[in-house]
Design an enzyme around this catalytic site. Structure first.
Site, PDB file in Angstrom:
ATOM      1  CG  HIS A 132     119.543  24.355  39.905  1.00 46.41           C
ATOM      2  ND1 HIS A 132     119.309  23.786  38.671  1.00 46.41           N
ATOM      3  CD2 HIS A 132     118.450  24.051  40.660  1.00 46.41           C
ATOM      4  CE1 HIS A 132     118.139  23.171  38.693  1.00 46.41           C
ATOM      5  NE2 HIS A 132     117.586  23.311  39.881  1.00 46.41           N
ATOM      6  CD  GLU A 133     118.975  23.229  44.666  1.00 47.61           C
ATOM      7  OE1 GLU A 133     117.875  23.578  45.124  1.00 47.61           O
ATOM      8  OE2 GLU A 133     119.105  22.313  43.837  1.00 47.61           O
ATOM      9  CG  HIS A 159     114.877  26.210  42.760  1.00 49.92           C
ATOM     10  ND1 HIS A 159     113.928  26.199  41.770  1.00 49.92           N
ATOM     11  CD2 HIS A 159     115.668  25.131  42.519  1.00 49.92           C
ATOM     12  CE1 HIS A 159     114.141  25.168  40.960  1.00 49.92           C
ATOM     13  NE2 HIS A 159     115.193  24.502  41.389  1.00 49.92           N
ATOM     14  CG  ASP A 162     113.701  21.995  39.548  1.00 50.10           C
ATOM     15  OD1 ASP A 162     113.301  22.012  40.726  1.00 50.10           O
ATOM     16  OD2 ASP A 162     114.868  22.243  39.230  1.00 50.10           O
TER      17      ASP A 162
END
Ligand SMILES: [Zn+2]
Length: 394
Positions: free
Chosen positions: A67-68, A71, A166
């Site tokens: 997930h990170e 980004h 987010d």
């Protein structure tokens, strides 16, 4: 958040973990291996539950990293500098340098994280279904189902429109695109974050009393974190909005009083500090060369009996530690540098000539002036040097 251990680089991004990430692992292992699975799937050995719990927790941390990383990689592709990724107790942080240039970039960078979690949830869900159909060991199926569930929860929770989640960034991008004012959009998404944080804390408190203790504690922890970060972001945005478009020369106090560094502290206090109403003085030598800055705060470190024998330049902030600025640079760029031994003051040099000083009260005066013209966009009219009748002109 700084990492306790740096693991290396992934896709050119430095990845680290803070020791508190072990907290997530411990909580998940306890929850799954000692409570949930022994109850739902009885008959395995304690070692089997433990192994399955550790595998599930480890794969969850990997999901969080994905997930990170999403980004970070989308940010990089859109021209943003990525400092690092750190995983910690409450999740992950992708630390970016600078701000998205457009609402579209903000939207893509924020949106891709939950998207990846959603995709991970669907993939783990499909694997769990396949495992169930293929008669694979029930504990393996349970690990896969849990990973599907927790990734979907991760995606949905992070889509709540409240900064710094987010969803808050997506809300900010939408408001920014709609009204065209990035600073106001940041303020509103941060306010949404504060409201959401307080709701979480309230929910956690109720859970502590009548629900599960651990769940309540967790909600309170996350709520406190959200409130803290959102409050800091709102303050930063208010300041940025008030000072947007202003240059250092618009904010500074021109031609500050200077002092000679060879004067004794006692004489300075008597002859200068009591007479002139400033609390910081740049030090220039007789030839006009810059030698540092003395603040009343720094003089407090000199004992009264030593004041005759101590010269100002001995207690001054040395030139290398005084924040310096040029008259035409944006004031928002200087703000980040206004710390160190000068108690938040910076000096402005035009070529080699001392042109002015910027103090915290100069900044707050500008912010107050901005506050007199509140409204969604009208504030900018008040504080741009071209249209602001109160901004110093030269
Ligand atoms: Zn995210």
């Amino acid at each position: 958040m700084t990492a306790t251990v740096w693991l290396g680089r992934l896709g050119g991004v430095r990845v680290g973990v803070h020791w508190s990430v072990l907290g997530i692992v411990a909580i998940l292992v306890t929850l799954l291996a000692f409570a949930r699975w022994p109850r739902l799937l009885p008959g395995y050995s304690a070692g089997a539950y433990l192994l399955a719990g550790v595998v599930a927790a480890a794969l969850f941390v990997v999901s969080l990293l994905a997930h990170e990383l999403a980004h970070a990689l989308v940010a990089k592709r859109n021209g943003l500098e990525v400092d690092h990724i750190v995983l910690w107790l409450l999740g992950g942080v992708a630390q970016l340098r600078g701000e998205a240039r457009t609402p579209g970039i903000e939207l893509r960078v924020a949106g891709v994280g939950p998207l990846v979690s959603l995709v991970a949830g669907v993939v783990f869900g499909a694997l769990a279904l396949a495992a169930g159909a293929a008669d694979v060991d029930l504990l393996v199926t349970a690990v896969l189902s849990y990973l599907a569930l927790i990734n979907v929860i991760l995606a949905v929770f992070n889509l709540i429109p409240a900064a710094p989640l987010d969803g808050g960034r997506i809300l900010r991008a939408a408001l920014w695109a709609w009204r065209g004012d990035r600073h106001r959009a940041t303020v509103w998404s941060a306010r949404a974050g504060r409201v959401f944080g307080f709701l979480l804390i309230g929910y956690g408190a109720v859970q502590l009393l009548v629900g599960t203790f651990g769940g309540g504690l967790w909600a309170i922890l996350i709520g406190l974190f959200v409130v803290n970060v959102a409050t800091a972001e709102e303050r930063q945005a208010e300041l940025g909005a008030a000072l947007a478009g202003l240059r250092v020369r618009d904010v500074m106090t021109s031609n500050p009083d200077t002092v000679d560094g060879d004067v004794a502290v006692s004489e300075f206090l008597r002859e200068v500090a009591l007479v002139r109403r400033h609390s910081a003085f740049p030090i220039l030598d007789p030839a006009g060369r810059f030698q540092g800055m003395v603040t009343l705060n720094r003089l407090r470190s000199v004992r009264p009996q030593d004041r005759d024998a101590t010269l100002l330049r001995d207690v001054a902030c040395p030139p290398g530690e005084v924040p310096l600025a040029e008259p035409d640079e944006p004031i928002t760029g200087l703000l980040a540098r206004m710390d160190g031994c000068t108690d938040g003051r910076a000096l402005v040099f035009d070529e080699d000539r001392l042109a002015g000083i910027v103090t915290p009260s100069d900044i707050s005066r500008m912010v107050t002036l901005h506050g007199l013209g509140t409204g969604w966009r009208s504030g900018a009219d008040l504080t741009t040097p071209e249209s602001n009748p109160w901004a110093p002109r030269r």
